[in-house]
Design a protein around this motif. Structure first.
Motif, PDB file in Angstrom:
ATOM      1  N   TYR A  50     -83.873  44.988  -1.720  1.00 39.54           N
ATOM      2  CA  TYR A  50     -84.633  43.812  -2.126  1.00 39.54           C
ATOM      3  C   TYR A  50     -84.783  43.694  -3.643  1.00 39.54           C
ATOM      4  O   TYR A  50     -85.490  42.831  -4.127  1.00 39.54           O
ATOM      5  N   SER A  51     -84.117  44.571  -4.404  1.00 43.61           N
ATOM      6  CA  SER A  51     -84.257  44.506  -5.870  1.00 43.61           C
ATOM      7  C   SER A  51     -83.434  43.328  -6.406  1.00 43.61           C
ATOM      8  O   SER A  51     -82.445  42.907  -5.820  1.00 43.61           O
ATOM      9  N   LYS A  52     -83.851  42.827  -7.555  1.00 43.63           N
ATOM     10  CA  LYS A  52     -83.189  41.677  -8.168  1.00 43.63           C
ATOM     11  C   LYS A  52     -81.889  42.154  -8.815  1.00 43.63           C
ATOM     12  O   LYS A  52     -81.877  43.130  -9.554  1.00 43.63           O
ATOM     13  N   ARG A  53     -80.813  41.471  -8.540  1.00 39.63           N
ATOM     14  CA  ARG A  53     -79.506  41.843  -9.051  1.00 39.63           C
ATOM     15  C   ARG A  53     -79.024  40.792 -10.038  1.00 39.63           C
ATOM     16  O   ARG A  53     -79.490  39.655 -10.059  1.00 39.63           O
ATOM     17  N   TYR A  54     -78.060  41.171 -10.837  1.00 40.10           N
ATOM     18  CA  TYR A  54     -77.468  40.269 -11.834  1.00 40.10           C
ATOM     19  C   TYR A  54     -76.661  39.175 -11.137  1.00 40.10           C
ATOM     20  O   TYR A  54     -75.843  39.448 -10.265  1.00 40.10           O
ATOM     21  N   ASP A  55     -76.911  37.940 -11.519  1.00 41.70           N
ATOM     22  CA  ASP A  55     -76.196  36.808 -10.959  1.00 41.70           C
ATOM     23  C   ASP A  55     -75.500  36.080 -12.109  1.00 41.70           C
ATOM     24  O   ASP A  55     -76.152  35.444 -12.944  1.00 41.70           O
ATOM     25  N   PRO A  56     -74.170  36.173 -12.213  1.00 42.37           N
ATOM     26  CA  PRO A  56     -73.482  35.563 -13.359  1.00 42.37           C
ATOM     27  C   PRO A  56     -73.567  34.049 -13.390  1.00 42.37           C
ATOM     28  O   PRO A  56     -73.386  33.445 -14.438  1.00 42.37           O
ATOM     29  N   THR A  57     -73.852  33.416 -12.259  1.00 43.45           N
ATOM     30  CA  THR A  57     -73.931  31.953 -12.270  1.00 43.45           C
ATOM     31  C   THR A  57     -75.190  31.461 -12.955  1.00 43.45           C
ATOM     32  O   THR A  57     -75.282  30.285 -13.297  1.00 43.45           O
ATOM     33  N   LYS A  58     -76.159  32.316 -13.183  1.00 41.89           N
ATOM     34  CA  LYS A  58     -77.405  31.888 -13.827  1.00 41.89           C
ATOM     35  C   LYS A  58     -77.268  31.837 -15.353  1.00 41.89           C
ATOM     36  O   LYS A  58     -78.142  31.353 -16.035  1.00 41.89           O
ATOM     37  N   ASP A  59     -76.149  32.356 -15.886  1.00 42.12           N
ATOM     38  CA  ASP A  59     -75.960  32.347 -17.331  1.00 42.12           C
ATOM     39  C   ASP A  59     -75.635  30.951 -17.867  1.00 42.12           C
ATOM     40  O   ASP A  59     -75.790  30.675 -19.047  1.00 42.12           O
ATOM     41  N   TYR A  60     -75.138  30.064 -17.006  1.00 44.22           N
ATOM     42  CA  TYR A  60     -74.729  28.747 -17.453  1.00 44.22           C
ATOM     43  C   TYR A  60     -75.757  27.719 -17.008  1.00 44.22           C
ATOM     44  O   TYR A  60     -76.028  27.588 -15.820  1.00 44.22           O
ATOM     45  N   PRO A  61     -76.307  26.970 -17.945  1.00 46.39           N
ATOM     46  CA  PRO A  61     -77.303  25.966 -17.546  1.00 46.39           C
ATOM     47  C   PRO A  61     -76.633  24.834 -16.777  1.00 46.39           C
ATOM     48  O   PRO A  61     -75.526  24.428 -17.084  1.00 46.39           O
ATOM     49  N   LEU A  62     -77.301  24.359 -15.782  1.00 44.90           N
ATOM     50  CA  LEU A  62     -76.783  23.244 -15.009  1.00 44.90           C
ATOM     51  C   LEU A  62     -77.154  21.939 -15.688  1.00 44.90           C
ATOM     52  O   LEU A  62     -78.153  21.842 -16.398  1.00 44.90           O
ATOM     53  N   SER A  63     -76.343  20.926 -15.485  1.00 49.27           N
ATOM     54  CA  SER A  63     -76.597  19.629 -16.101  1.00 49.27           C
ATOM     55  C   SER A  63     -77.786  18.973 -15.412  1.00 49.27           C
ATOM     56  O   SER A  63     -77.882  18.939 -14.189  1.00 49.27           O
ATOM     57  N   SER A  64     -78.660  18.430 -16.212  1.00 52.68           N
ATOM     58  CA  SER A  64     -79.784  17.692 -15.641  1.00 52.68           C
ATOM     59  C   SER A  64     -79.423  16.213 -15.624  1.00 52.68           C
ATOM     60  O   SER A  64     -78.680  15.743 -16.481  1.00 52.68           O
TER      61      SER A  64
END
Length: 200
Positions: A50-64
Protein backbone atom coordinates in the motif's frame (compact mmCIF):
# COMPACT_ATOMS: atom_id res chain seq x y z
CA UNK A 1 43.25 -50.78 -39.05
CA UNK A 2 46.99 -50.79 -38.57
CA UNK A 3 46.96 -47.01 -38.36
CA UNK A 4 44.45 -47.07 -35.52
CA UNK A 5 46.42 -49.67 -33.60
CA UNK A 6 49.68 -47.76 -34.04
CA UNK A 7 47.96 -44.58 -32.94
CA UNK A 8 46.64 -46.29 -29.79
CA UNK A 9 50.12 -47.63 -29.04
CA UNK A 10 51.60 -44.13 -29.28
CA UNK A 11 49.16 -42.69 -26.75
CA UNK A 12 50.81 -42.52 -23.41
CA UNK A 13 48.72 -42.85 -20.26
CA UNK A 14 50.45 -39.82 -18.76
CA UNK A 15 49.20 -37.59 -21.60
CA UNK A 16 45.63 -38.88 -21.24
CA UNK A 17 45.72 -38.35 -17.49
CA UNK A 18 47.01 -34.76 -17.93
CA UNK A 19 44.23 -33.84 -20.38
CA UNK A 20 41.59 -35.46 -18.13
CA UNK A 21 42.79 -33.57 -15.03
CA UNK A 22 42.94 -30.25 -16.93
CA UNK A 23 39.33 -30.74 -18.08
CA UNK A 24 38.11 -31.54 -14.56
CA UNK A 25 39.97 -28.49 -13.18
CA UNK A 26 38.38 -26.22 -15.79
CA UNK A 27 34.91 -27.63 -15.12
CA UNK A 28 35.22 -27.24 -11.33
CA UNK A 29 36.55 -23.67 -11.48
CA UNK A 30 33.66 -22.60 -13.68
CA UNK A 31 30.95 -24.39 -11.76
CA UNK A 32 32.14 -23.73 -8.23
CA UNK A 33 33.71 -20.30 -8.66
CA UNK A 34 32.56 -16.92 -7.32
CA UNK A 35 29.12 -15.73 -8.45
CA UNK A 36 29.35 -14.09 -11.84
CA UNK A 37 26.91 -12.99 -14.47
CA UNK A 38 24.22 -15.51 -13.63
CA UNK A 39 23.49 -14.12 -10.17
CA UNK A 40 20.10 -12.72 -9.28
CA UNK A 41 19.71 -8.95 -9.32
CA UNK A 42 19.62 -7.25 -5.95
CA UNK A 43 16.10 -7.16 -4.54
CA UNK A 44 14.72 -3.90 -3.16
CA UNK A 45 13.81 -3.70 0.49
CA UNK A 46 10.49 -5.23 1.26
CA UNK A 47 7.80 -2.62 0.76
CA UNK A 48 4.24 -2.56 1.84
CA UNK A 49 1.83 -3.19 -1.03
CA UNK A 50 0.00 0.00 0.00
CA UNK A 51 3.02 2.35 -0.11
CA UNK A 52 3.05 5.20 -2.61
CA UNK A 53 5.14 4.42 -5.68
CA UNK A 54 6.68 6.62 -8.35
CA UNK A 55 4.32 7.31 -11.23
CA UNK A 56 6.08 8.79 -14.29
CA UNK A 57 2.82 10.04 -15.79
CA UNK A 58 2.46 12.56 -12.95
CA UNK A 59 5.58 14.45 -14.07
CA UNK A 60 3.75 15.99 -17.03
CA UNK A 61 0.99 18.49 -16.34
CA UNK A 62 -2.25 17.81 -18.12
CA UNK A 63 -3.86 20.49 -20.25
CA UNK A 64 -6.66 22.35 -18.56
CA UNK A 65 -9.66 23.41 -20.65
CA UNK A 66 -9.03 26.85 -22.14
CA UNK A 67 -11.87 27.31 -24.60
CA UNK A 68 -11.67 27.31 -28.36
CA UNK A 69 -12.64 24.68 -30.87
CA UNK A 70 -11.11 21.76 -28.99
CA UNK A 71 -11.73 23.27 -25.57
CA UNK A 72 -7.97 23.13 -24.82
CA UNK A 73 -5.05 25.48 -25.24
CA UNK A 74 -3.04 25.33 -28.44
CA UNK A 75 0.18 25.59 -26.45
CA UNK A 76 1.80 22.51 -24.98
CA UNK A 77 1.68 22.67 -21.17
CA UNK A 78 5.45 22.31 -20.87
CA UNK A 79 5.86 25.13 -23.39
CA UNK A 80 4.08 27.71 -21.25
CA UNK A 81 7.35 28.57 -19.57
CA UNK A 82 8.86 29.22 -22.99
CA UNK A 83 5.86 31.39 -23.91
CA UNK A 84 6.25 33.38 -20.70
CA UNK A 85 9.98 33.80 -21.35
CA UNK A 86 9.25 35.03 -24.90
CA UNK A 87 6.68 37.53 -23.61
CA UNK A 88 9.12 38.78 -20.98
CA UNK A 89 11.80 39.18 -23.64
CA UNK A 90 9.39 41.08 -25.92
CA UNK A 91 8.46 43.43 -23.05
CA UNK A 92 12.15 44.02 -22.28
CA UNK A 93 12.85 44.82 -25.94
CA UNK A 94 9.91 47.24 -26.09
CA UNK A 95 11.14 49.02 -22.95
CA UNK A 96 14.66 49.17 -24.38
CA UNK A 97 13.35 50.69 -27.62
CA UNK A 98 11.39 53.32 -25.68
CA UNK A 99 14.48 54.12 -23.60
CA UNK A 100 16.58 54.48 -26.79
CA UNK A 101 13.99 56.84 -28.28
CA UNK A 102 14.07 58.99 -25.17
CA UNK A 103 17.87 59.07 -25.01
CA UNK A 104 18.38 59.84 -28.70
CA UNK A 105 16.42 63.08 -28.36
CA UNK A 106 13.48 62.21 -30.57
CA UNK A 107 10.70 64.51 -29.53
CA UNK A 108 7.58 63.00 -28.05
CA UNK A 109 4.17 64.66 -28.45
CA UNK A 110 4.49 66.05 -24.90
CA UNK A 111 7.80 67.69 -25.78
CA UNK A 112 6.28 69.24 -28.89
CA UNK A 113 3.49 70.64 -26.73
CA UNK A 114 5.98 72.08 -24.19
CA UNK A 115 8.07 73.64 -26.96
CA UNK A 116 5.00 75.22 -28.45
CA UNK A 117 3.80 76.55 -25.07
CA UNK A 118 7.27 77.84 -24.14
CA UNK A 119 7.33 79.79 -27.32
CA UNK A 120 10.02 78.10 -29.34
CA UNK A 121 9.57 79.83 -32.65
CA UNK A 122 8.28 77.79 -35.52
CA UNK A 123 11.24 78.87 -37.66
CA UNK A 124 13.71 77.48 -35.12
CA UNK A 125 11.86 74.18 -34.98
CA UNK A 126 11.93 73.98 -38.79
CA UNK A 127 15.62 74.93 -38.77
CA UNK A 128 16.41 72.12 -36.28
CA UNK A 129 14.52 69.67 -38.44
CA UNK A 130 16.29 70.96 -41.57
CA UNK A 131 19.70 70.55 -39.92
CA UNK A 132 18.91 66.95 -39.04
CA UNK A 133 17.82 66.21 -42.60
CA UNK A 134 20.84 68.07 -44.00
CA UNK A 135 23.33 66.16 -41.86
CA UNK A 136 21.71 62.89 -42.90
CA UNK A 137 21.97 63.85 -46.57
CA UNK A 138 25.65 64.84 -46.12
CA UNK A 139 26.42 61.48 -44.49
CA UNK A 140 24.66 59.67 -47.31
CA UNK A 141 26.57 61.66 -49.95
CA UNK A 142 29.91 60.92 -48.25
CA UNK A 143 29.07 57.23 -48.07
CA UNK A 144 28.16 57.12 -51.77
CA UNK A 145 31.35 58.98 -52.75
CA UNK A 146 33.56 56.65 -50.69
CA UNK A 147 31.82 53.56 -52.07
CA UNK A 148 32.20 54.82 -55.63
CA UNK A 149 35.90 55.56 -55.13
CA UNK A 150 36.47 52.13 -53.63
CA UNK A 151 34.63 50.53 -56.57
CA UNK A 152 36.72 52.44 -59.12
CA UNK A 153 39.95 51.39 -57.37
CA UNK A 154 38.81 47.77 -57.38
CA UNK A 155 37.90 47.98 -61.05
CA UNK A 156 41.30 49.51 -61.89
CA UNK A 157 43.12 46.77 -59.99
CA UNK A 158 41.05 44.04 -61.63
CA UNK A 159 41.65 45.34 -65.17
CA UNK A 160 45.39 45.70 -64.48
CA UNK A 161 45.55 42.13 -63.15
CA UNK A 162 43.60 40.88 -66.17
CA UNK A 163 45.98 42.64 -68.58
CA UNK A 164 49.04 41.18 -66.80
CA UNK A 165 47.51 37.70 -66.82
CA UNK A 166 46.68 38.01 -70.53
CA UNK A 167 50.26 39.05 -71.34
CA UNK A 168 51.65 36.11 -69.33
CA UNK A 169 49.27 33.68 -71.00
CA UNK A 170 50.20 34.93 -74.49
CA UNK A 171 53.92 34.68 -73.66
CA UNK A 172 53.50 31.13 -72.29
CA UNK A 173 51.50 30.14 -75.37
CA UNK A 174 54.22 31.46 -77.68
CA UNK A 175 56.93 29.62 -75.72
CA UNK A 176 54.91 26.39 -75.76
CA UNK A 177 54.32 26.71 -79.52
CA UNK A 178 58.05 27.29 -80.13
CA UNK A 179 58.96 24.24 -78.04
CA UNK A 180 56.39 22.12 -79.85
CA UNK A 181 57.74 23.17 -83.28
CA UNK A 182 61.31 22.44 -82.15
CA UNK A 183 60.34 18.99 -80.81
CA UNK A 184 58.44 18.18 -84.00
CA UNK A 185 61.47 19.15 -86.10
CA UNK A 186 63.78 17.04 -83.94
CA UNK A 187 61.41 14.06 -84.17
CA UNK A 188 61.20 14.44 -87.95
CA UNK A 189 65.02 14.60 -88.18
CA UNK A 190 65.38 11.45 -86.09
CA UNK A 191 62.78 9.65 -88.22
CA UNK A 192 64.68 10.58 -91.41
CA UNK A 193 67.98 9.33 -89.91
CA UNK A 194 66.33 6.03 -88.91
CA UNK A 195 64.89 5.60 -92.35
CA UNK A 196 68.28 6.27 -93.99
CA UNK A 197 69.94 3.72 -91.65
CA UNK A 198 67.31 1.14 -92.34
CA UNK A 199 67.74 1.56 -96.14
CA UNK A 200 71.50 1.06 -95.92
Amino acid sequence: MKKVSTWLKNIRPLKVLTVFLAGIFLFLTQACGAPGVATQPPQPDAQSPYSKRYDPTKDYPLSSPAGGMNNFSDVEPRGRLDEKAANDRADALAKNAQRNIEQKGIDSPEQYGRNYKQGTPFGERVKNLGEDVGSSADELREGVVKGTQRGIENLKGNTQNAAEDLAKNVQRGAEDAGKNVQRTAEDAGKAVKRTVRDVD
